[in-house]
Design a protein around this motif. Structure first.
Motif, PDB file in Angstrom:
ATOM      1  N   TRP A 151     -71.423 -32.611   1.452  1.00  0.00           N
ATOM      2  CA  TRP A 151     -70.868 -32.276   2.922  1.00  0.00           C
ATOM      3  C   TRP A 151     -69.480 -31.443   2.618  1.00  0.00           C
ATOM      4  CZ3 TRP A 151     -73.141 -30.830   7.138  1.00  0.00           C
ATOM      5  CH2 TRP A 151     -74.294 -31.602   7.456  1.00  0.00           C
ATOM      6  N   VAL A 152     -68.655 -32.283   1.483  1.00  0.00           N
ATOM      7  CA  VAL A 152     -67.367 -31.356   1.263  1.00  0.00           C
ATOM      8  C   VAL A 152     -67.346 -30.197   0.474  1.00  0.00           C
ATOM      9  CG1 VAL A 152     -65.278 -31.560  -0.081  1.00  0.00           C
ATOM     10  CG2 VAL A 152     -66.169 -33.537   1.185  1.00  0.00           C
ATOM     11  N   HIS A 155     -68.676 -27.414   3.068  1.00  0.00           N
ATOM     12  CA  HIS A 155     -67.685 -26.664   3.744  1.00  0.00           C
ATOM     13  C   HIS A 155     -66.715 -25.851   2.950  1.00  0.00           C
ATOM     14  CE1 HIS A 155     -68.411 -28.589   7.860  1.00  0.00           C
ATOM     15  NE2 HIS A 155     -68.565 -29.678   7.153  1.00  0.00           N
ATOM     16  N   LEU A 156     -66.418 -26.606   1.836  1.00  0.00           N
ATOM     17  CA  LEU A 156     -65.807 -25.447   0.723  1.00  0.00           C
ATOM     18  C   LEU A 156     -66.195 -24.173   0.339  1.00  0.00           C
ATOM     19  CD1 LEU A 156     -64.497 -28.301  -2.194  1.00  0.00           C
ATOM     20  CD2 LEU A 156     -63.037 -26.718  -0.345  1.00  0.00           C
ATOM     21  N   TYR A 159     -65.871 -22.181   3.257  1.00  0.00           N
ATOM     22  CA  TYR A 159     -64.222 -21.723   3.134  1.00  0.00           C
ATOM     23  C   TYR A 159     -64.329 -20.539   2.191  1.00  0.00           C
ATOM     24  CZ  TYR A 159     -59.473 -21.993   2.156  1.00  0.00           C
ATOM     25  OH  TYR A 159     -58.236 -21.315   1.881  1.00  0.00           O
ATOM     26  N   SER A 162     -65.461 -17.158   3.174  1.00  0.00           N
ATOM     27  CA  SER A 162     -64.821 -16.593   4.277  1.00  0.00           C
ATOM     28  C   SER A 162     -63.279 -16.476   4.450  1.00  0.00           C
ATOM     29  CB  SER A 162     -65.239 -17.206   5.519  1.00  0.00           C
ATOM     30  OG  SER A 162     -64.817 -18.666   5.537  1.00  0.00           O
TER      31      SER A 162
ATOM     32  N   GLU B 279     -60.884 -19.565   9.020  1.00  0.00           N
ATOM     33  CA  GLU B 279     -61.596 -19.960   7.850  1.00  0.00           C
ATOM     34  C   GLU B 279     -60.677 -21.546   7.306  1.00  0.00           C
ATOM     35  OE1 GLU B 279     -60.230 -17.025   7.913  1.00  0.00           O
ATOM     36  OE2 GLU B 279     -58.778 -16.953   6.236  1.00  0.00           O
ATOM     37  N   ALA B 282     -61.901 -24.423   9.469  1.00  0.00           N
ATOM     38  CA  ALA B 282     -63.106 -25.093   8.844  1.00  0.00           C
ATOM     39  C   ALA B 282     -62.933 -26.051   7.818  1.00  0.00           C
ATOM     40  CB  ALA B 282     -64.140 -23.990   8.295  1.00  0.00           C
ATOM     41  N   LEU B 283     -61.737 -26.015   7.221  1.00  0.00           N
ATOM     42  CA  LEU B 283     -61.445 -27.184   6.173  1.00  0.00           C
ATOM     43  C   LEU B 283     -61.150 -28.422   6.809  1.00  0.00           C
ATOM     44  CD1 LEU B 283     -59.436 -25.318   3.314  1.00  0.00           C
ATOM     45  CD2 LEU B 283     -61.764 -26.143   3.236  1.00  0.00           C
ATOM     46  N   ASN B 285     -62.758 -29.784   9.003  1.00  0.00           N
ATOM     47  CA  ASN B 285     -64.252 -30.421   9.063  1.00  0.00           C
ATOM     48  C   ASN B 285     -64.266 -31.601   8.131  1.00  0.00           C
ATOM     49  OD1 ASN B 285     -64.812 -29.082  11.450  1.00  0.00           O
ATOM     50  ND2 ASN B 285     -65.760 -27.546  10.043  1.00  0.00           N
ATOM     51  N   LEU B 286     -63.409 -31.152   6.895  1.00  0.00           N
ATOM     52  CA  LEU B 286     -63.615 -32.178   5.693  1.00  0.00           C
ATOM     53  C   LEU B 286     -63.181 -33.635   6.242  1.00  0.00           C
ATOM     54  CD1 LEU B 286     -62.608 -29.929   2.740  1.00  0.00           C
ATOM     55  CD2 LEU B 286     -65.000 -30.651   3.601  1.00  0.00           C
ATOM     56  N   PHE B 289     -65.437 -36.685   6.185  1.00  0.00           N
ATOM     57  CA  PHE B 289     -66.003 -36.972   5.030  1.00  0.00           C
ATOM     58  C   PHE B 289     -65.266 -37.560   3.695  1.00  0.00           C
ATOM     59  CE2 PHE B 289     -68.409 -33.448   7.186  1.00  0.00           C
ATOM     60  CZ  PHE B 289     -69.508 -34.253   7.442  1.00  0.00           C
ATOM     61  N   ILE B 290     -64.062 -36.812   3.792  1.00  0.00           N
ATOM     62  CA  ILE B 290     -63.071 -37.496   2.629  1.00  0.00           C
ATOM     63  C   ILE B 290     -62.503 -39.023   2.999  1.00  0.00           C
ATOM     64  CG2 ILE B 290     -61.073 -37.079   1.901  1.00  0.00           C
ATOM     65  CD1 ILE B 290     -61.567 -34.143   1.911  1.00  0.00           C
TER      66      ILE B 290
END
Lengths: 355, 316
Positions: A151-152, A155-156, A159, A162, B279, B282-283, B285-286, B289-290
């Motif tokens: 998941w990380v 999303h990375l 990112y 974009s 953008e 959006a990070l 969102n991590l 999970f982290i």
């Protein structure tokens, strides 16, 4: 629980073969329930996978990354690590290869290609090592940590395409990598290329085979996978081997990402891995975690995938392939069911087959 | 607004706490489901797939019948059916439980993708369906701060309270709970004492199916009102982490789920409060999970799984 044991040396081949067969039969029943003719559907599928030179090109393109993710997962299995994170490792490999590849403008191909490839391998290896180190140091189960890393990575990569690497309009994407970092096609069929990446992937399969079968490192990794306690008693460091396994496994998945970038798209975009990391699990299990077996099973799955697009033309959603994959894995897990069926069908002449 | 300001603003608003609870609800259901199955000695990493099927089935039946309660029921049942497959091959055939559960995750993915168009006439996401109505308690609504959190809240919140208390009571205060724990720690000893090891294990796995299914149902019928194909977006695995962090105990799983819920709530709040390019947002969102990675990495050694979890048991 019925005891099922067999001395039949063909069993390692028969179990995956029958798992595939049974899942195709179940899928045929599902297609029938949908009111469609399974024979027409499978004929379409076969044509879609092998019917033309174009479909062969598509098939081999798909097979390339699947072979590598299959190897990644299979290698982990052999060493007792369930790397469910090939998806994320492939993504990070692709990102790293792109980062390096777009800066290879004036570098000759002989240097640019290996450098870009190495960047992908390294990206995947480092990404997977995070899960390896967590498992070795704290016992964190790799299934949870690799899924989180997926998941990380997801999303990375969104990112990256974009934000820092964004280019152009429409779908968020990176710029193309330099010409010199692109792998030339093996041959061109109509407008479609057969990527030379397939050669890299097959070489990787043989390298993994040799590492596992002929080297001390491979022996230690397998020993840890087979029985970690015995291995540690024999002086093999479990934690070192777990991290190493994860790094190699992730490196193979990272290579899948790099090859995809260098051969097919020449750039990354969000979610470009398209669940091929998960397909790697099916492929490894059908190939019985044997690198040579994985060459064949990746071809099987890539054929199913290319064929399923054609099946959509007769009104069958291509997700039927995912269902087939799920059923195959299910029977590989419950291989005793398949073994019992095989033994029921084959005459028990040789006595002592059934214990 | 600076980071510190934004975090502080979030922490003093009732909305943050409400979002924490709402984000935690699916995790609470699924992680307690995980506790049930692991307590009886069967590991079930397929919670993600079960939640997905539960969410899809409940949406499909609500969409087709127009009745959310039928949707709720069918969602839970679909979870149990999927879990039954896992139970059958794990308990009867000594299947590798990680591999079998992986099969279920892929199978759920396939079934849902396969049925999207026939059921909803579109790919990717469903139409909006009606949701299960909220419960309003005017007496609570009048209390400042607390009222804004609990005054009007989904019925799943109350279901969760019942599930948490009932599971704790069942596991630690009843003979069945004692048998479950015995089977999860030492199936052979339990067998010798006449405990039906298979039956208990079926019960544990089916409970995980029902509860994870309920978690999936909540995401649609209690929260979004729409099924989306990427659901539940890792929540099934975060629930496994909550189960571990909660030390395989329903109350602990609840606290851990609330922690992950807080991470998600903070993510949502910061996305609205911080003025960042989209953008970069959006990070954020991590975050959950982290946090999960840190938690499974930091706490695993300090908690203990039931001894027989993941090992098949063969009667001799």
């Amino acid at each position: 629980m019925p005891k099922v044991q067999s001395k039949n040396k063909w069993m390692p081949f028969l179990v995956p073969f029958f798992s595939v067969l049974v899942s195709l039969i179940i899928a045929a029943i599902i297609i029938l329930l949908l009111g469609k003719n399974p024979l027409t559907a499978y004929a379409e599928m076969f044509k879609g996978a092998f019917g033309s030179r174009l479909s062969w090109a598509d098939n081999i393109t798909k097979m390339t990354s699947l072979l590598l993710t299959g190897l990644a997962v299979g290698f982990g299995f052999r060493a007792g690590v369930f790397n469910i994170g090939a998806e994320g490792q492939m993504a990070v490999g692709g990102i790293m290869a792109t980062f390096v590849g777009i800066n290879m403008g004036n570098v000759p191909a002989v240097i640019a290609i290996p450098l870009t490839m190495m960047a992908g391998i390294l990206g995947g290896a480092v990404w997977a090592s995070i899960a390896g180190i967590l498992k070795a140091k704290t016992g964190a189960h790799e299934v949870i940590s690799t899924i989180m890393l997926n998941w990380v990575a997801y999303h990375l990569s969104n990112y990256v395409v974009s934000g820092p690497l964004a280019v152009g309009q429409g779908v968020p994407k990176s710029p193309e990598i330099a010409q010199s970092a692109q792998l030339p096609p093996l041959l061109t069929v109509q407008a479609s290329n057969v990527p030379s990446g397939i050669l890299v992937a097959i070489v990787a399969a043989f390298v993994v085979y040799i590492v596992l079968q002929k080297t001390t490192v491979g022996y230690e990794l397998k020993a840890v996978g087979y029985n970690p306690y015995a291995a540690e008693y024999g002086g093999i460091s479990i934690s070192k081997n777990i991290v190493l396994t994860m790094a190699i496994s992730g490196g193979l998945a990272g290579l899948a990402g790099a090859i995809e970038v260098m051969c097919v798209y020449h750039r990354i975009f969000g979610a470009f891995t398209g669940s091929r990391g998960f397909d790697g699990i099916t492929i490894a299990l059908i190939g019985q975690n044997n690198p040579i077996g994985i060459i064949f099973s990746s071809f099987l799955i890539s054929s199913l995938r290319s064929g399923s697009n054609a099946m959509q033309s007769v009104g069958i959603p291509d997700d039927i392939v995912t269902i087939i994959q799920g059923i195959i894995i299910f029977f590989v897990a419950a291989n005793r069911i398949i073994k019992m069926w095989i033994m029921k069908f084959s005459k028990p002449v040789k006595g002592g087959e059934l214990e | 607004m600076s980071w510190i300001e934004a975090i502080f603003t979030a922490l003093i608003s009732p909305l943050f706490y409400k979002l924490t609870i709402l984000s935690a609800l699916p995790l609470i259901f699924a992680s307690i489901g995980g506790v049930f199955t692991e307590k009886t000695g069967v590991t079930n990493i397929a919670l993600e797939g079960i939640m997905k099927l539960g969410a899809f089935t409940s949406t499909a039946f609500t969409f087709l019948t127009g009745n959310v309660w039928i949707g709720l029921l069918m969602g839970i049942i679909s979870g149990a059916i999927l879990a039954y497959l896992h139970a059958y091959v794990s308990i009867e055939w000594g299947a590798d439980q990680i591999v079998s559960a992986t099969a279920l995750i892929i199978l759920a993915q396939g079934i849902v993708g396969f049925l999207m168009v026939p059921v909803f006439n579109q790919e990717g996401q469903s139409d909006f369906v009606s949701k299960i109505p909220l419960v309003r308690i005017p007496a609570i609504q009048k209390i400042p701060f607390i009222g804004e959190i609990f005054g009007e809240i989904t019925i799943f919140f109350y279901i969760a309270i019942v599930v948490i208390i009932a599971s704790w009571y069942l596991l630690y205060k009843t003979p069945l709970g004692l048998r479950m724990r015995a089977v999860g720690e030492n199936p052979k000893a339990a067998d010798t004492l006449g405990v039906n090891v298979k039956g208990i294990r079926y019960f544990g796995v089916l409970m995980s199916g029902l509860l994870a299914g309920l978690g999936g149902v909540y995401i649609v019928l209690g929260d979004l009102g729409q099924f989306q194909e990427h659901m539940p977006a890792g929540k099934g695995f975060i629930a496994l982490a909550a189960m571990i962090l909660g030390n395989w105990n329903p109350i602990g799983a609840m606290w851990a789920s609330l922690l992950f819920g807080a991470a998600e709530a903070m993510n949502i709040q910061l996305q609205t409060l911080l003025e960042l390019p989209s953008e970069a947002k959006a990070l954020l969102n991590l975050l959950p999970f982290i946090l999960t990675l840190i938690v499974v990495g930091g706490f695993v050694g300090k908690t203990r799984a039931p001894a027989a979890s993941g090992k098949s048991y063969e009667k001799e």
